[in-house]
Design a protein around this motif. Structure first.
Motif, PDB file in Angstrom:
ATOM      1  N   ASP A  33      10.203  20.200   6.051  1.00 54.71           N
ATOM      2  CA  ASP A  33       9.817  18.902   6.624  1.00 54.71           C
ATOM      3  C   ASP A  33       8.914  18.116   5.676  1.00 54.71           C
ATOM      4  N   THR A  34       7.868  18.793   5.202  1.00 57.22           N
ATOM      5  CA  THR A  34       6.861  18.101   4.381  1.00 57.22           C
ATOM      6  C   THR A  34       6.430  19.010   3.242  1.00 57.22           C
ATOM      7  N   ILE A  35       6.212  18.421   2.090  1.00 51.42           N
ATOM      8  CA  ILE A  35       5.671  19.176   0.959  1.00 51.42           C
ATOM      9  C   ILE A  35       4.363  18.494   0.558  1.00 51.42           C
ATOM     10  N   ALA A  36       3.287  19.248   0.676  1.00 46.52           N
ATOM     11  CA  ALA A  36       1.973  18.694   0.331  1.00 46.52           C
ATOM     12  C   ALA A  36       1.890  18.530  -1.178  1.00 46.52           C
ATOM     13  N   PHE A  37       1.041  17.626  -1.628  1.00 49.79           N
ATOM     14  CA  PHE A  37       0.916  17.461  -3.074  1.00 49.79           C
ATOM     15  C   PHE A  37       0.308  18.724  -3.679  1.00 49.79           C
ATOM     16  N   GLY A  38       0.950  19.223  -4.718  1.00 49.82           N
ATOM     17  CA  GLY A  38       0.435  20.424  -5.380  1.00 49.82           C
ATOM     18  C   GLY A  38       0.865  21.717  -4.707  1.00 49.82           C
ATOM     19  N   GLU A  94       4.216  14.404   0.134  1.00 51.52           N
ATOM     20  CA  GLU A  94       2.966  13.643   0.253  1.00 51.52           C
ATOM     21  C   GLU A  94       2.488  13.216  -1.123  1.00 51.52           C
ATOM     22  N   PRO A  95       2.012  11.976  -1.236  1.00 50.27           N
ATOM     23  CA  PRO A  95       1.556  11.504  -2.545  1.00 50.27           C
ATOM     24  C   PRO A  95       0.182  12.068  -2.911  1.00 50.27           C
ATOM     25  N   ALA A  96      -0.058  12.176  -4.194  1.00 53.13           N
ATOM     26  CA  ALA A  96      -1.393  12.563  -4.654  1.00 53.13           C
ATOM     27  C   ALA A  96      -2.363  11.466  -4.260  1.00 53.13           C
ATOM     28  N   ASP A  97      -3.604  11.856  -4.116  1.00 51.86           N
ATOM     29  CA  ASP A  97      -4.614  10.899  -3.689  1.00 51.86           C
ATOM     30  C   ASP A  97      -5.159  10.156  -4.905  1.00 51.86           C
ATOM     31  N   VAL A  98      -4.305   9.386  -5.523  1.00 54.15           N
ATOM     32  CA  VAL A  98      -4.744   8.616  -6.699  1.00 54.15           C
ATOM     33  C   VAL A  98      -4.361   7.166  -6.467  1.00 54.15           C
ATOM     34  N   ALA A  99      -5.046   6.288  -7.171  1.00 55.26           N
ATOM     35  CA  ALA A  99      -4.688   4.872  -7.052  1.00 55.26           C
ATOM     36  C   ALA A  99      -3.270   4.705  -7.579  1.00 55.26           C
ATOM     37  N   ASN A 100      -2.485   3.962  -6.844  1.00 59.41           N
ATOM     38  CA  ASN A 100      -1.089   3.789  -7.246  1.00 59.41           C
ATOM     39  C   ASN A 100      -0.975   2.625  -8.220  1.00 59.41           C
ATOM     40  N   MET A 122       0.838  -1.204   0.000  1.00 62.55           N
ATOM     41  CA  MET A 122       0.000   0.000   0.000  1.00 62.55           C
ATOM     42  C   MET A 122       0.878   1.262   0.000  1.00 62.55           C
ATOM     43  N   THR A 123       0.429   2.251  -0.719  1.00 66.53           N
ATOM     44  CA  THR A 123       1.188   3.501  -0.788  1.00 66.53           C
ATOM     45  C   THR A 123       1.556   4.044   0.593  1.00 66.53           C
ATOM     46  N   ALA A 124       2.796   4.488   0.734  1.00 66.80           N
ATOM     47  CA  ALA A 124       3.198   5.147   1.978  1.00 66.80           C
ATOM     48  C   ALA A 124       2.663   6.573   1.931  1.00 66.80           C
ATOM     49  N   ARG A 125       1.709   6.898   2.788  1.00 64.12           N
ATOM     50  CA  ARG A 125       1.109   8.241   2.765  1.00 64.12           C
ATOM     51  C   ARG A 125       1.871   9.196   3.678  1.00 64.12           C
ATOM     52  N   VAL A 126       2.492   8.629   4.710  1.00 64.89           N
ATOM     53  CA  VAL A 126       3.318   9.419   5.635  1.00 64.89           C
ATOM     54  C   VAL A 126       4.613   8.650   5.880  1.00 64.89           C
ATOM     55  N   ARG A 127       5.612   9.343   6.441  1.00 58.84           N
ATOM     56  CA  ARG A 127       6.898   8.685   6.714  1.00 58.84           C
ATOM     57  C   ARG A 127       6.733   7.377   7.493  1.00 58.84           C
ATOM     58  N   ALA A 128       5.835   7.437   8.490  1.00 59.05           N
ATOM     59  CA  ALA A 128       5.686   6.273   9.382  1.00 59.05           C
ATOM     60  C   ALA A 128       5.201   5.029   8.640  1.00 59.05           C
ATOM     61  N   ASP A 129       4.729   5.201   7.397  1.00 60.19           N
ATOM     62  CA  ASP A 129       4.302   4.031   6.609  1.00 60.19           C
ATOM     63  C   ASP A 129       5.494   3.322   5.960  1.00 60.19           C
ATOM     64  N   LEU A 130       6.658   3.963   5.942  1.00 58.33           N
ATOM     65  CA  LEU A 130       7.801   3.376   5.225  1.00 58.33           C
ATOM     66  C   LEU A 130       8.194   1.977   5.734  1.00 58.33           C
ATOM     67  N   PRO A 131       8.191   1.762   7.048  1.00 60.40           N
ATOM     68  CA  PRO A 131       8.605   0.419   7.499  1.00 60.40           C
ATOM     69  C   PRO A 131       7.676  -0.703   7.064  1.00 60.40           C
ATOM     70  N   THR A 132       6.463  -0.355   6.634  1.00 56.21           N
ATOM     71  CA  THR A 132       5.559  -1.418   6.186  1.00 56.21           C
ATOM     72  C   THR A 132       5.299  -1.344   4.676  1.00 56.21           C
ATOM     73  N   ALA A 133       5.990  -0.438   3.997  1.00 53.51           N
ATOM     74  CA  ALA A 133       5.809  -0.349   2.540  1.00 53.51           C
ATOM     75  C   ALA A 133       6.261  -1.671   1.918  1.00 53.51           C
ATOM     76  N   ARG A 134       5.508  -2.127   0.952  1.00 52.10           N
ATOM     77  CA  ARG A 134       5.798  -3.445   0.369  1.00 52.10           C
ATOM     78  C   ARG A 134       6.856  -3.317  -0.732  1.00 52.10           C
ATOM     79  N   ARG A 135       6.734  -2.300  -1.543  1.00 47.97           N
ATOM     80  CA  ARG A 135       7.666  -2.163  -2.677  1.00 47.97           C
ATOM     81  C   ARG A 135       8.319  -0.782  -2.615  1.00 47.97           C
TER      82      ARG A 135
END
Ligand code: GLU
Length: 275
Positions: free
Chosen positions: A192-197, A257-263, A1-14
């Motif tokens: 620290d963070t750049i929002a999409f767009g 931050e990633p765009a809110d689109v299906a990856n 699943m897409t990493a939406r925030v940094r804390a998702d990185l340890p569980t990112a699959r690819r």
């Protein structure tokens, strides 16, 4: 699943990790085992890890008796031909204690613009990942001309991340994050963070750097990050020294931050999307 925030990185699959020439060549080649340790840890928890590594030209330079990056294309290509071989050997040696095999993938911009080679490349990478092999990607320097060069591997990394539908992209260089102006200038503040767009017109990334070993810089990182984020891929820009912290989801670097689109993996031509 897409990493939406940094804390998702340890569980990112690819995950696609890109490292620049100056971080892993010349007197910095000691960093290869450190980088590989962090990649092996992610691989060990079941992630599919792809490495996009620059450094072919820089690694080849001393073998050609050169102490700075050659300016003509033919000598750059010769240095890359020598250096790519040694670079992948160094990675493989560092991966060996972890029982991980590397697979070399060399791509040109034309390959990713064209449907048939693009789908061939994707199929080969998918098979490598399915076999638990760690693909090491670089530009195919000996056939790339100035006109069709990716220009820097930041863009190549973003395109590869899109090609394989990565959950996250980590762009590593010698600088710990992006700053509001070149970090050597007074008043530069860490972003620290750049929002999409988000409007980045006020940020002074500086021009693309061509230094003694490679090309790139904050501006190429920001445009590559936006290219990937636009496809729904979370992107972290940080330094090679912080790779373990980055993959652990720590508060380091600059997060796009990633765009809110299906990856979805990229299926259409990339040239119109990329520039
Ligand atoms: N493909 C080049 C290399 O591996 C990229 C270096 C660069 O121009 O930044 O050396």
């Amino acid at each position: 699943m897409t990493a939406r925030v940094r804390a998702d990185l340890p569980t990112a699959r690819r995950i696609v990790v890109k490292v620049g020439s100056s971080s892993i060549s010349g007197t910095s080649s000691w960093r290869i085992p450190k980088l590989v340790y962090a990649l092996a840890e992610a691989h060990g928890r079941g992630a599919e890890v792809l490495l996009v590594s620059s450094g072919a030209i820089a690694t080849g330079m001393p073998f050609l008796g050169l102490d700075s990056r050659p300016t003509d294309l033919a000598t750059q290509q010769a240095a890359a031909a020598v250096g790519q071989n040694i670079l992948v050997y160094r990675y493989q040696e560092a991966l060996r204690p972890f029982g991980i095999v590397a697979g070399q993938v060399l791509l040109t911009a034309g390959d990713l613009d064209d449907a048939v080679p693009r789908s061939n490349a994707r199929r080969a990478i998918e098979r490598l990942l399915g076999l638990r092999i760690l693909p090491i990607v670089n530009e195919n320097d000996t056939v790339a001309t100035h006109e069709i060069r990716f220009g820097d591997n930041d863009r190549l990394a973003a395109l590869v991340a899109r090609l394989v539908g990565a959950d996250a992209l980590v762009l590593l260089s010698d600088v710990d994050s992006l700053y509001t102006k070149p970090p050597t200038e007074p008043g530069a503040e860490r972003i620290d963070t750049i929002a999409f767009g988000q409007d980045l017109r006020d940020v002074e990334f500086g021009s693309t750097i061509v230094n003694s070993v490679g090309t790139g810089g904050a501006s190429t990182k920001a445009s590559a990050a936006r290219l990937a984020a636009g496809a729904g891929i979370g992107v972290l820009v940080t330094s090679a020294d912080l790779v373990a912290e980055a993959l652990a989801g720590d508060e380091v670097g600059t997060w796009f931050e990633p765009a809110d689109v299906a990856n979805a993996a990229l299926t259409g031509p990339v040239d119109t999307l990329a520039r």
